[in-house]
Design a protein around this motif. Structure first.
Motif, PDB file in Angstrom:
ATOM      1  N   PRO A  16     -37.290 -25.503 -29.703  1.00 20.61           N
ATOM      2  CA  PRO A  16     -37.545 -25.540 -31.140  1.00 20.61           C
ATOM      3  C   PRO A  16     -36.938 -26.801 -31.763  1.00 20.61           C
ATOM      4  N   HIS A  17     -37.776 -27.492 -32.535  1.00 23.84           N
ATOM      5  CA  HIS A  17     -37.376 -28.754 -33.144  1.00 23.84           C
ATOM      6  C   HIS A  17     -38.257 -29.024 -34.350  1.00 23.84           C
ATOM      7  N   TYR A  18     -37.931 -30.080 -35.077  1.00 24.68           N
ATOM      8  CA  TYR A  18     -38.795 -30.496 -36.182  1.00 24.68           C
ATOM      9  C   TYR A  18     -38.734 -32.003 -36.329  1.00 24.68           C
ATOM     10  N   HIS A  19     -39.722 -32.537 -37.023  1.00 28.44           N
ATOM     11  CA  HIS A  19     -39.806 -33.974 -37.273  1.00 28.44           C
ATOM     12  C   HIS A  19     -39.639 -34.188 -38.781  1.00 28.44           C
ATOM     13  N   PRO A  20     -38.526 -34.795 -39.197  1.00 30.69           N
ATOM     14  CA  PRO A  20     -38.258 -34.933 -40.631  1.00 30.69           C
ATOM     15  C   PRO A  20     -39.159 -35.930 -41.361  1.00 30.69           C
ATOM     16  N   ARG A  21     -39.812 -36.818 -40.610  1.00 29.38           N
ATOM     17  CA  ARG A  21     -40.596 -37.866 -41.268  1.00 29.38           C
ATOM     18  C   ARG A  21     -42.072 -37.872 -40.891  1.00 29.38           C
ATOM     19  N   ALA A  22     -42.588 -36.795 -40.296  1.00 25.30           N
ATOM     20  CA  ALA A  22     -44.000 -36.841 -39.888  1.00 25.30           C
ATOM     21  C   ALA A  22     -44.593 -35.456 -39.659  1.00 25.30           C
ATOM     22  N   THR A  23     -45.886 -35.367 -39.919  1.00 30.30           N
ATOM     23  CA  THR A  23     -46.701 -34.238 -39.489  1.00 30.30           C
ATOM     24  C   THR A  23     -47.179 -34.568 -38.078  1.00 30.30           C
ATOM     25  N   VAL A  56     -51.576 -28.087 -35.607  1.00 33.71           N
ATOM     26  CA  VAL A  56     -50.919 -28.996 -36.544  1.00 33.71           C
ATOM     27  C   VAL A  56     -49.563 -28.426 -36.931  1.00 33.71           C
ATOM     28  N   PHE A  57     -48.543 -29.291 -36.890  1.00 30.30           N
ATOM     29  CA  PHE A  57     -47.196 -28.926 -37.311  1.00 30.30           C
ATOM     30  C   PHE A  57     -46.838 -29.775 -38.528  1.00 30.30           C
ATOM     31  N   PRO A  58     -46.786 -29.164 -39.711  1.00 33.69           N
ATOM     32  CA  PRO A  58     -46.450 -29.939 -40.910  1.00 33.69           C
ATOM     33  C   PRO A  58     -45.061 -30.578 -40.820  1.00 33.69           C
ATOM     34  N   ARG A  59     -44.902 -31.685 -41.496  1.00 36.31           N
ATOM     35  CA  ARG A  59     -43.624 -32.406 -41.511  1.00 36.31           C
ATOM     36  C   ARG A  59     -42.481 -31.462 -41.879  1.00 36.31           C
ATOM     37  N   GLY A  60     -41.394 -31.559 -41.119  1.00 33.87           N
ATOM     38  CA  GLY A  60     -40.187 -30.804 -41.417  1.00 33.87           C
ATOM     39  C   GLY A  60     -40.219 -29.342 -41.031  1.00 33.87           C
ATOM     40  N   VAL A  61     -41.278 -28.876 -40.361  1.00 34.78           N
ATOM     41  CA  VAL A  61     -41.399 -27.462 -39.999  1.00 34.78           C
ATOM     42  C   VAL A  61     -41.001 -27.254 -38.538  1.00 34.78           C
ATOM     43  N   LEU A  62     -40.150 -26.267 -38.308  1.00 29.72           N
ATOM     44  CA  LEU A  62     -39.675 -25.928 -36.969  1.00 29.72           C
ATOM     45  C   LEU A  62     -40.853 -25.521 -36.096  1.00 29.72           C
TER      46      LEU A  62
END
Length: 127
Positions: A16-23, A56-62
């Motif tokens: 589990p991770h997220y990308h703070p600056r991108a979808t 699709v994983f929206p920006r900032g979503v785990l």
């Protein structure tokens, strides 16, 4: 824009991770991948995606992925940023130096368990 390829052995995961600056748009090149994300209401949206499928994983979503097939799997991730960043939760929580007492209280774990997690996910174990 940037791209990344992730290859998964049978049972392999992307923690589990997220990308703070991108979808991210994840496209399955081969295999079967259990893929999903958690929204801001802590609801999980997950399903098995196969060759040719997209999620699709929206920006900032785990979000997370796991190979659930009986052969290797691969995905191509496309980001709407040259520098999407990546915050891997296990490393961020147990490898960053957060106060141990706080972690014990937050997760209901004993001191020994916290030490084990910190050893496993400490900065010397990062990619």
């Amino acid at each position: 824009m940037s791209l990344v390829r992730a290859d998964f052995e049978v049972g392999g995961i992307n923690v589990p991770h997220y990308h703070p600056r991108a979808t991210e748009v994840a496209y399955v090149l081969e295999g079967k991948v259990y893929s999903g994300f958690v929204d801001t209401n802590n609801k999980v949206f997950a399903k098995v995606i196969e060759k040719g499928d997209v999620m699709v994983f929206p920006r900032g979503v785990l979000h997370f992925q796991m190979n659930v097939g009986d052969s290797p799997a691969a995905i191509l991730g496309s980001f709407d940023s040259q520098n999407p960043g990546s915050m891997k939760l296990p490393v961020a929580l147990f490898g960053s130096g957060i106060n141990e007492e706080l972690l014990e209280k937050a997760f209901g774990l004993k001191d020994k368990e916290i030490h084990k997690l910190k050893k496993r996910f400490g900065s010397e174990n990062e990619d």
